[in-house]
Design an enzyme around this catalytic site. Structure first.
Site, PDB file in Angstrom:
ATOM      1  N   THR A   9     -48.195 -16.701 -37.310  1.00 57.97           N
ATOM      2  CA  THR A   9     -47.729 -16.760 -38.909  1.00 57.97           C
ATOM      3  C   THR A   9     -46.268 -17.040 -39.089  1.00 57.97           C
ATOM      4  O   THR A   9     -45.462 -16.936 -38.236  1.00 57.97           O
ATOM      5  CB  THR A   9     -48.068 -15.388 -39.490  1.00 57.97           C
ATOM      6  N   GLY A  13     -41.264 -21.285 -40.924  1.00 55.90           N
ATOM      7  CA  GLY A  13     -39.796 -20.925 -40.886  1.00 55.90           C
ATOM      8  C   GLY A  13     -38.983 -21.160 -39.597  1.00 55.90           C
ATOM      9  O   GLY A  13     -39.671 -22.024 -38.354  1.00 55.90           O
ATOM     10  N   GLY A  16     -40.661 -19.053 -36.474  1.00 55.04           N
ATOM     11  CA  GLY A  16     -42.120 -19.158 -36.458  1.00 55.04           C
ATOM     12  C   GLY A  16     -42.284 -20.663 -35.732  1.00 55.04           C
ATOM     13  O   GLY A  16     -43.169 -20.816 -34.834  1.00 55.04           O
ATOM     14  N   SER A 140     -36.788  -7.044 -36.553  1.00 50.13           N
ATOM     15  CA  SER A 140     -35.512  -7.462 -36.915  1.00 50.13           C
ATOM     16  C   SER A 140     -34.461  -6.131 -36.364  1.00 50.13           C
ATOM     17  O   SER A 140     -34.837  -5.019 -36.419  1.00 50.13           O
ATOM     18  CB  SER A 140     -35.371  -7.515 -38.397  1.00 50.13           C
ATOM     19  N   TYR A 153     -36.704  -4.026 -46.438  1.00 53.81           N
ATOM     20  CA  TYR A 153     -36.896  -4.806 -45.429  1.00 53.81           C
ATOM     21  C   TYR A 153     -36.643  -3.997 -43.981  1.00 53.81           C
ATOM     22  O   TYR A 153     -37.560  -4.147 -43.081  1.00 53.81           O
ATOM     23  CB  TYR A 153     -35.869  -5.891 -45.392  1.00 53.81           C
TER      24      TYR A 153
END
Length: 245
Positions: A9, A13, A16, A140, A153
């Site tokens: 997924t 980007g 990805g 992250s 986030y």
């Protein structure tokens, strides 16, 4: 066992796309998820096809959980029961928590944790039945350290680590592993907004003295889905030049 049915997924980007390139091999079948960047996903599919892989772009807005369900069903129809899921899709927000509307908080969490939940519900049963599976969630550094102006986030990414650990007791005996790769500051378009001075200040905070490359994150993912990592599950692997230590 070398996996050949792979779902990535966020494949349009930087991280990805690098991951899809790292996992593609002659004979493998990949689903390349994108949201808005269809041209990039189709270009990547053509590139991987030239290398002997079968790559299929498939679009979906993961902030819509019904769209995630449709995506998962279509992915299975296209390549068969996935053996590998790399969930790199997501979105970012930059706002004070006190100013963030609840609708935006929910949208971000749906695109990260909500999408992971629906994808895993759809794909883990097949992995358990076939006695093999690899799941890598792209977290992250903010999930470990937090990030000012990015509370939603950071909270969503931190949830990936708890999710991976919680699944150990559910799928571990079926030779299914679930891990998190947590990138730090990576040279992707997301950081393209930084001017040279801002980038320099950021690099000074990183022990390695530079931004990471998407390929370095992809290398970590490739290891975790390989046979060499069969005894590794439930971890969060930082790829951040030492920033989180």
């Amino acid at each position: 066992m070398q996996a050949t049915r792979i779902v990535v997924t966020g494949a349009s980007g930087g991280i990805g796309a690098a991951t899809a390139r790292a996992l593609a091999a002659p004979g493998s079948r990949l689903i390349l998820h994108y949201h808005m960047q269809e041209v990039l996903a189709r270009t990547l599919a053509g590139e991987l096809s030239q290398q002997g892989a079968q790559a299929y772009p498939l679009g979906a807005d993961f902030a819509d959980l019904d769209a995630v369900d449709r995506f998962a069903a279509l992915a299975r129809d296209r390549i068969g029961p996935p053996e590998v899921l790399v969930h790199a899709a997501g979105m970012s927000q930059f706002a004070l928590l006190q100013d963030l509307p609840l609708s935006e908080w929910r949208k971000l969490h749906d695109a990260h944790l909500g999408a992971a939940y629906r994808l895993l519900q759809a794909m883990l049963p097949d992995m358990v039945r076939q006695g093999f599976g690899r799941v890598v969630l792209i977290g992250s550094v903010f999930g470990q350290r937090g990030g000012a102006m990015e509370a939603a986030y950071a909270a969503a990414k931190a949830g990936y680590g708890a999710l991976a650990r919680a699944l150990l007791g559910e799928v571990g005996r079926s030779r299914v592993t679930v891990n998190v790769v947590a990138p730090g500051a990576i040279a992707t378009p997301m950081l393209g907004r930084l001017d040279p001075e801002e980038r320099g200040r950021l690099e000074e905070t990183i022990p390695a003295g530079r931004l990471g490359r998407p390929e370095e994150v992809a290398d970590a993912v490739r290891f975790l889905v390989s046979p060499d990592a069969a005894y590794i599950s439930g971890i969060t692997l930082a790829v951040d030049g030492g920033y989180s230590t």
